[in-house]
Structures are given as structure tokens and as C-alpha cells.
Design an enzyme around this catalytic site. Structure first.
Site, PDB file in Angstrom:
ATOM      1  CG  ASP A   1      -4.968   2.271  -3.240  1.00  0.00           C
ATOM      2  OD1 ASP A   1      -5.155   2.678  -1.734  1.00  0.00           O
ATOM      3  OD2 ASP A   1      -5.693   1.335  -3.479  1.00  0.00           O
TER       4      ASP A   1
ATOM      5  N   GLY B   1      -1.910  11.721   3.327  1.00  0.00           N
ATOM      6  CA  GLY B   1      -1.652  12.626   2.342  1.00  0.00           C
ATOM      7  C   GLY B   1      -0.592  11.939   1.274  1.00  0.00           C
ATOM      8  CE  LYS B   2      -0.802   6.062   1.257  1.00  0.00           C
ATOM      9  NZ  LYS B   2      -1.450   6.374   2.288  1.00  0.00           N
TER      10      LYS B   2
ATOM     11  CG  HIS C   1      -1.903   1.282   1.417  1.00  0.00           C
ATOM     12  ND1 HIS C   1      -2.739   1.402   0.457  1.00  0.00           N
ATOM     13  CD2 HIS C   1      -1.900   2.050   2.211  1.00  0.00           C
ATOM     14  CE1 HIS C   1      -3.424   2.390   0.810  1.00  0.00           C
ATOM     15  NE2 HIS C   1      -2.891   2.985   1.787  1.00  0.00           N
TER      16      HIS C   1
ATOM     17  NE  ARG D   1      16.867  18.955  14.679  1.00  0.00           N
ATOM     18  CZ  ARG D   1      16.950  20.015  15.520  1.00  0.00           C
ATOM     19  NH1 ARG D   1      16.911  19.913  16.935  1.00  0.00           N
ATOM     20  NH2 ARG D   1      17.138  21.310  15.106  1.00  0.00           N
TER      21      ARG D   1
ATOM     22  N   GLY E   1       2.299   5.294   4.215  1.00  0.00           N
ATOM     23  CA  GLY E   1       1.762   5.801   5.438  1.00  0.00           C
ATOM     24  C   GLY E   1       0.419   5.361   5.361  1.00  0.00           C
TER      25      GLY E   1
ATOM     26  CD  GLU F   1      -9.599   6.970  -2.833  1.00  0.00           C
ATOM     27  OE1 GLU F   1     -10.607   7.178  -2.151  1.00  0.00           O
ATOM     28  OE2 GLU F   1      -8.904   6.160  -2.782  1.00  0.00           O
TER      29      GLU F   1
END
Length: 312
Positions: free
Chosen positions: A179, A160-161, A140, A245, A155, A204
Site C-alpha cells: 500500500d 492488482g498490486k 503508493h 516490445r 499502479g 490488504e
């Protein structure tokens, strides 16, 4: 894992002639990517013979058969075709005798042909079989080609992919799949991702629905497949969690036994995901070329400390 390659699709892809149209090629399955040239077998040597391989008749095999009488050729092929081999392919426009062709029909083993040279044809056939028979899985996520690097965004649903992928497409990059990403392991260094046929070129967007990227942005905005070079995992921001970081050491995700560089990207309002993904791809490409910005910073800090120590 792959259960086998459809011989009819292989024949169509490589433009092979079918000398045995009486046999339904769609019911024939190839399970091994390697091929065999049966020169020794035609001389009745079957030690270590692997019948699951496609058998290739090239110049050497044809020249040997030409020295034999028809009865001897029939005997050689009857022995060869007594094994459950996927098919026999004749190169260089060689055409099997009718007597041999009848044995193939009797044994239900297809005879195919090509006009190409044996070595050239074998190289393409092995590559094609290697691709079709490669171990596969589905994940996915979203796959985008960014500056020539295959970037897979993962994710949870709704994070928000697809929106990030759409923004990347608008910035000139190419969508491979939204997707679900179908992944093939071609070797220990290479994973190739593509889209399921049913969702090809589609994205989508929640609240809007399904959009066709090729229709909206043109053929330059899509790509059928790409190597998977880098993974970005989108996750909700947690204040108490510490995030890398500097990036001195790469993290990896394992897919089908291959390790792929993976970055966890915390999501907060105001962060431009497309620019971050784009920068991650460029930075990854730079590392492959031998330059590591984090390592350069570390070197500068060490030099600065060493300089201060000398002054003291």
C-alpha cells in the site's frame, strides 16, 4: 525532508552511556550527519567551526586535555559548550571530569560515552545519522524483494498490486511493504524502501480483508527494508497504445532526484503478473551483470543482415 534525528534513539541504538541524565535526550535533535573531533577548538581555534555537528572526544583530544590543568580544561570546555552543539561523545571509556560535566548540565548539552575505538564508532555513527537524516518520501505502491532485487509495483488502486505481491511471496520472495512505501535517499545511487510501522507485514486483499504475511507464511516471507532497484507500473491495457516490445532502451522514474529503471506493464486477463514481475527482476539482474537479451537480439539481426548482404 527529514527535520532531524532524535538523540535518545541514537543513544539507544549505539548503546551509549549517558553522563548527563539530568538532560532529556528525547528533546535533543541532531540535524547534520557529519561529526567533528574538536582538537583545534579545544586549542581555541574556532574558524570554520560547525556547531551543528556532534563532537567526538577521542584519544588525541583526551591526550591533549590530559596535559592541561583543571582550570584550563574548564576554560576549554566552557568555550566549546558556549556553542549550541547537539552533544559531546567520549570514546574509549573516557569519563569527563565532574567540573566539566556541570558545565554541560548548565548549558543543557548532553555528554555521552562509549567504550569503542574512535574511528570505528565514528564510522557507524555517521552511517546511522546518514540513514536517519536522509531525505524521505512516501509512494503508493508495493515493495517486494525478488531474487535480491528491490521491485516496487505501482499502479492505480484495485489494479492488482497486492495480489501480485502475494503471489510473489507464495513463490518464495519477501514482502517489504504493501500500500505505502516509505523511501529514503541515502546517496545519489541508492534508495531504500521500508514499510510504515502501522502496516508492517500486512497486505490488504479486496474481498478478503487484511492478512498478516509473517503469520501465514513465516518470517522468511518478510523483510524490513530493501534497496529500490526496479519499478513496474501496472496499467490497464489500451489496444490503441503501443508498448515497448524489445526493451532496447530503459525508461526511468525519478524519486528524490534519483533515477530508477521503470517498466510499464499493461494488464490483460490471463497475464500472470507474478511471473512477469519475477522475470523482470531476473532480467534486470542479468543486465547489471553485463548481458542484455534485447541487445543480443539486435546484434544477431545485424549479423544476419550483414551475412545476407555478403551472399548477394
Amino acid at each position: 525532508m527529514n527535520n532531524g534525528a532524535d538523540l535518545s534513539k541514537i543513544a539507544e541504538m549505539l548503546s551509549l552511556k549517558n553522563f548527563t541524565p539530568e538532560i532529556d535526550l528525547s528533546k535533543c535533535v541532531v540535524k547534520i550527519a557529519d561529526v567533528n573531533r574538536p582538537a583545534l577548538q579545544l586549542n581555541n581555534f574556532y574558524d570554520h567551526f560547525e556547531p551543528d555537528r556532534i563532537q567526538i572526544i577521542g584519544m588525541v583530544e583526551w591526550a591533549y586535555l590530559s596535559t592541561k590543568s583543571e582550570e584550563e580544561r574548564i576554560a576549554s570546555f566552557r568555550k566549546l559548550l558556549s556553542y549550541d552543539i547537539p552533544c559531546v561523545i567520549f570514546c574509549r571509556d573516557f569519563v569527563p571530569d565532574e567540573s566539566i560535566r556541570k558545565i554541560a548540565i548548565e548549558k543543557k548539552i548532553p555528554f555521552l560515552g562509549t567504550g569503542r575505538s574512535t574511528s570505528e564508532f565514528m564510522a557507524e555513527l555517521i552511517y546511522r545519522l546518514g540513514y536517519d537524516l536522509a531525505p524521505t518520501t512516501s509512494i503508493h505502491g508495493v515493495l517486494v524483494d525478488v531474487y535480491g532485487e528491490g521491485l516496487m509495483i505501482m499502479g492505480e488502486s484495485g489494479i492488482g498490486k497486492s495480489e501480485a505481491a502475494l503471489e510473489l511471496v507464495k513463490r518464495g520472495h519477501r514482502l517489504v511493504s504493501d500500500d505505502v512505501v516509505e523511501i529514503k535517499r541515502l546517496n545519489e545511487h541508492r534508495l531504500v524502501g521500508s514499510s510504515p510501522e502501522i502496516t508492517k507485514y500486512l497486505i490488504e486483499l479486496r474481498g478478503i480483508g487484511i492478512i498478516d504475511v509473517r503469520s501465514l507464511f513465516g518470517v522468511e516471507s518478510i523483510e524490513d527494508s530493501t534497496d529500490i532497484d526496479l519499478i513496474i507500473k501496472l496499467e490497464d491495457w489500451h489496444k490503441e497504445k503501443e508498448y515497448d516490445r524489445l526493451g532496447l532502451e530503459d525508461e526511468y522514474m525519478e524519486i528524490l532526484g534519483n533515477k530508477v529503471v521503470c517498466h510499464s506493464l499493461p494488464i490483460r486477463p490471463g497475464r500472470n503478473l507474478a511471473i512477469i514481475c519475477e522475470t523482470a527482476a531476473v532480467n534486470f539482474r542479468q543486465k547489471k551483470m553485463g548481458y542484455n537479451a534485447a541487445a543480443e537480439l539486435y546484434r544477431r539481426v545485424e549479423n544476419n543482415i550483414a551475412t545476407q548482404n555478403r551472399k548477394d
